[in-house]
Write a protein that holds these residues in place. Structure first.
Motif, short mmCIF file in Angstrom:
data_model
loop_
_atom_site.label_atom_id
_atom_site.label_comp_id
_atom_site.label_asym_id
_atom_site.label_seq_id
_atom_site.Cartn_x
_atom_site.Cartn_y
_atom_site.Cartn_z
N GLU A 111 7.40 0.53 4.96
CA GLU A 111 7.98 1.32 4.35
C GLU A 111 7.60 2.42 3.56
OE1 GLU A 111 11.75 -0.08 2.78
OE2 GLU A 111 12.12 -1.52 4.46
N ASP A 112 8.20 3.66 3.38
CA ASP A 112 7.79 4.58 2.31
C ASP A 112 7.42 3.86 0.94
OD1 ASP A 112 7.43 6.50 4.35
OD2 ASP A 112 9.43 7.54 3.72
N GLY A 113 6.62 4.15 0.38
CA GLY A 113 6.53 3.66 -1.07
C GLY A 113 5.75 2.31 -1.07
N ALA A 114 5.57 1.70 -0.06
CA ALA A 114 4.66 0.52 -0.07
C ALA A 114 3.13 0.87 -0.23
CB ALA A 114 4.74 -0.27 1.05
N GLN A 115 2.25 0.28 -0.96
CA GLN A 115 0.88 0.59 -1.10
C GLN A 115 0.10 -0.38 -0.38
OE1 GLN A 115 -0.17 1.39 -5.28
NE2 GLN A 115 1.80 1.95 -5.62
N VAL A 116 -0.64 0.14 0.55
CA VAL A 116 -1.49 -0.82 1.55
C VAL A 116 -2.80 -0.28 1.37
CG1 VAL A 116 -2.07 -1.78 3.68
CG2 VAL A 116 0.41 -1.27 3.13
N ASP A 117 -3.68 -1.13 0.56
CA ASP A 117 -5.13 -0.78 0.55
C ASP A 117 -5.70 -0.67 1.77
OD1 ASP A 117 -7.50 -1.09 -1.90
OD2 ASP A 117 -8.10 -1.48 0.08
#
Lengths: 350, 350, 350
Positions: A111-117
């Motif tokens: 989802e938008d706003g998730a931060q995945v390295d």
């Protein structure tokens, strides 16, 4: 398990993992196997003294031994202080985890706003909700759900089908096996007029570094405060950890254990399989709880061992033992009667 | 748990949830916390008399108390008959469930012929099979499977990774936690010539209103008739309910309980964690079964309490206790011998 | 369960499934039901002699009976040697598994290099990793994960949400229920300097033909060698099978059983629900282990029955029984005292 890799020479292994090579360091190793099953390209190991005799008959190319067994074999060998831990590292060297290309699988939903390295891998058909943060080199398998605001530290591994409810925090190098559920609501209800009113569970689950959680294990979120699993804890499969439990660092629990709410367990404890611990207790550090035992009182003495399991017996013997117990009350009466009669006799004694 | 909401005044809370405000109703509340941990914007509560002394030291802005504690504090307070149930409602007020926009996520698979109410939310990567009916305002999480012909009443919540097999029926306001499996085949096999022939399980699972089912709990479908969970039942995590069990209304079971096939459990029962109940029994209403107890006979007396667990003890004491039991038979023989000897003495007595 | 199919005549059933028709073979059967609940289009059955009296009152159109009950009813009937196994087959005839069209659902992810037989069905949102081989007529439900290199023989059924880790092997006609996890890492750690070093688990799980595995059951992969479940084994829900366990052919285990690592269980054993078996044991063939029993020693005698469970009792009786056991030591002292006093009396006896 055949291993197609070119393998390593014994010297190369010692170079990477430490240990002293005694004998021919050039011998080539392609796999790791028990003394009994090792072939001529296998590195074997002696971690349990009861297998020492097999050193004479093994077909292994080389063995890992402790200082005491340094001269117990003529085979090429690596001598180390802790052969069992060394075996663990050697197995990891020969069996690296499957390489998962970094990136988000096209079928995953992030989802938008998730931060995945950028170095993390998100598997197929996995859902990462908004606000979640996935650290460097994490590997998330297929079909997982990572809830809103969840934080995964670096190098975590979620196997397939893991669910992590919103707001839970995992440290670094945490491994979670398939089907585990972290952060479901704790079991809290207030009685009112013959029915139950749900008490919202607003705490989280907070998990330290280097924790491993087994398949289909469940760890409930806290009611008001958090449920806490400290660093280095290892939980086997099908374990239930209720709300507001705290498990101290490096404690291990075998499968099917249940820990009820608000219990605090010390560091370096060992809990045997299918043991149960009721709620609101405190268990000291370094305590051992035997398999199948039910702990109903706090254990205050560090290092103590608690037991509470009856061993199954042939059916007839078990029935006889139960019958004996029923006899005890009648025996007590007979003893009382005997005491009176003998007192009478003694009184009449000249 | 910090709460970013503007919060409510004490009077506003009482307006919504009832209760009598004593003291300053204008005090602003932004969160709920225990007496020990409450800060100056927290509403706290006294639900357990053992914490009454903390009323004097808490930093809370206000407290929820029962009629008996009306005058036990000078803090602004809400006085209610059932502070614990009130706490539940206040927690819900301050922690509303995450808003899930109605609609079917683009990654979900809803088969033709499934009916999903327009106000329901179907999460990402969830599958709803043909013939399923999803009621108004249901919230279905990520990665669920709702089988063919399943019916969900209004306001049900399925968390992530729930599986509901074909044909099962859920009432209204049912909450199912992650990984729970409803409607898998009951365990039925007919022996024939040294192997087992599977008995198709053609019953369903039928679940009443206001039931809550814990993470990774399993409820099997009936063999011929249905497995039935009546309204208001609360099941914790990792519970096994076998085929054709019936659980009476408002009964609660803590985690890791197992109930074997065709057992009927009454209403308002309480079953402690890790208890077991064998098959084909009948348990009366209002029965309490202690943690870890194994019920092997029907319980006919309503309101009774059954126990069957041995508490773990320090290992040496446990071993000595087991040894004592082995002594009983020998003690019985010694008592018999004493009785004969004393009879002989008495006979010789003048 | 109403059945919309046209049904079969009694003679048609016997033609397909065998058995001797006695009475009117033309009677039409549309469903199967118990004697008590059968209606005029139902085939019923007498598999338990305690229901024999119901033969006189049932409304069933026909019944399945054993040779002994050939003349116990005037109803049209099918006489067979094993009515229970016949019932199983009749139920299957009337309740065929839901037809799943062959093919891969458009939402499934099947990686390059996975081989899926053209007659197999891969459900929605399921992941099949590279190198996996799915045999003919397999039916894989929604949301499963089939790991790298996994092999499924012909006619396997995976229900929704099943996880099979890389490299595991399933035979033919294996049924796996929702949420089961096959091949997670065994629980192995080497202690080192106060923490635990993970021992990579490089064995597999190898499952024979005709095995059934219950919902949320976990079977761990072997450490070095494989975990093996032989043909015809039936495992109920929420069972834990640890690494390197071997379960002999046609053994059945009821729900919530735990088997610790490296234990070998014989063929045709029956393990009751919630039983536990510790690690490194050997259990002979045809052994029965009662519900809730804890096996702590190898069982060498084939065909023996082991028991170890205490039945729950009314709370007061349980407490009294425990108190009695504490008395035993004191009773032993009183017996010793009596023996001395009586010896003294006897000595003084003329």
């Amino acid at each position: 398990m055949p291993d197609a890799s070119p393998g390593f020479s014994l010297a190369e292994i010692a170079q990477r993992l430490g240990g002293e090579v005694v004998g021919d360091g050039a011998v080539r190793i392609r796999e790791i196997a028990t003394l009994a099953q090792a072939g001529p390209e296998a590195l074997s190991f002696l971690t349990n003294p009861k297998y020492r005799a097999q050193l004479a008959t093994t077909k292994a190319a080389a063995v890992i031994v402790g200082p005491r067994d340094r001269d117990a074999t003529g085979l090429p060998r690596i001598v180390v202080a802790n052969p069992y831990a060394y075996l663990a590292r050697a197995l990891a060297l020969f069996n690296p985890p499957p390489a998962l290309a970094p990136g988000i699988h096209s079928s995953a939903v992030v989802e938008d706003g998730a931060q995945v390295d950028a170095s993390a891998a998100i598997g197929p058909l996995t859902h990462v909700a908004r606000g979640a943060r996935i650290g460097a080199r994490c590997r998330i398998g297929a079909g997982c759900h990572v809830g809103e605001g969840v934080v995964l530290g670096e190098d975590c591994v979620l196997h397939a089908g893991v669910t992590i409810y919103h707001g839970c925090i995992l440290g670094r190098r945490v491994i979670v096996h398939a089907g585990a559920v972290i952060g479901a609501d704790g079991f809290g209800f207030a009685p009112e007029d013959g029915h139950w009113v749900k008490i919202p569970q607003i705490g989280r689950v907070v998990i330290g570094d280097d924790v491993e959680i087994g398949a289909n294990t469940t760890i409930d979120r806290g009611a008001l405060d958090d449920t806490v699993i400290e660093e280095g804890v290892k939980l086997d499969n099908l374990i239930q950890i209720a709300h507001n439990v705290r498990i101290g660092a490096h404690t291990v629990m075998a499968a099917c254990v249940g820990v009820a709410g608000s219990t605090t367990i010390g560091r370096h404890c060992m809990v045997g399989g299918a043991a149960g611990i009721i709620g609101h207790l405190t268990i000291a550090d370094n305590v051992t709880i035997a398999v199948g035992s039910f702990v109903t009182k706090s254990i205050t003495e560090p290092g103590s061992t608690y037991t509470g399991v009856w061993s199954a017996q042939p059916h007839r013997e078990w029935m006889r033992m139960q019958a004996r117990l029923r006899q005890v009350e009648e025996m007590a009466q007979r003893i009382r009667a005997l005491e009176q009669r003998i007192q009478e006799l003694e009184r009449k004694q000249p």
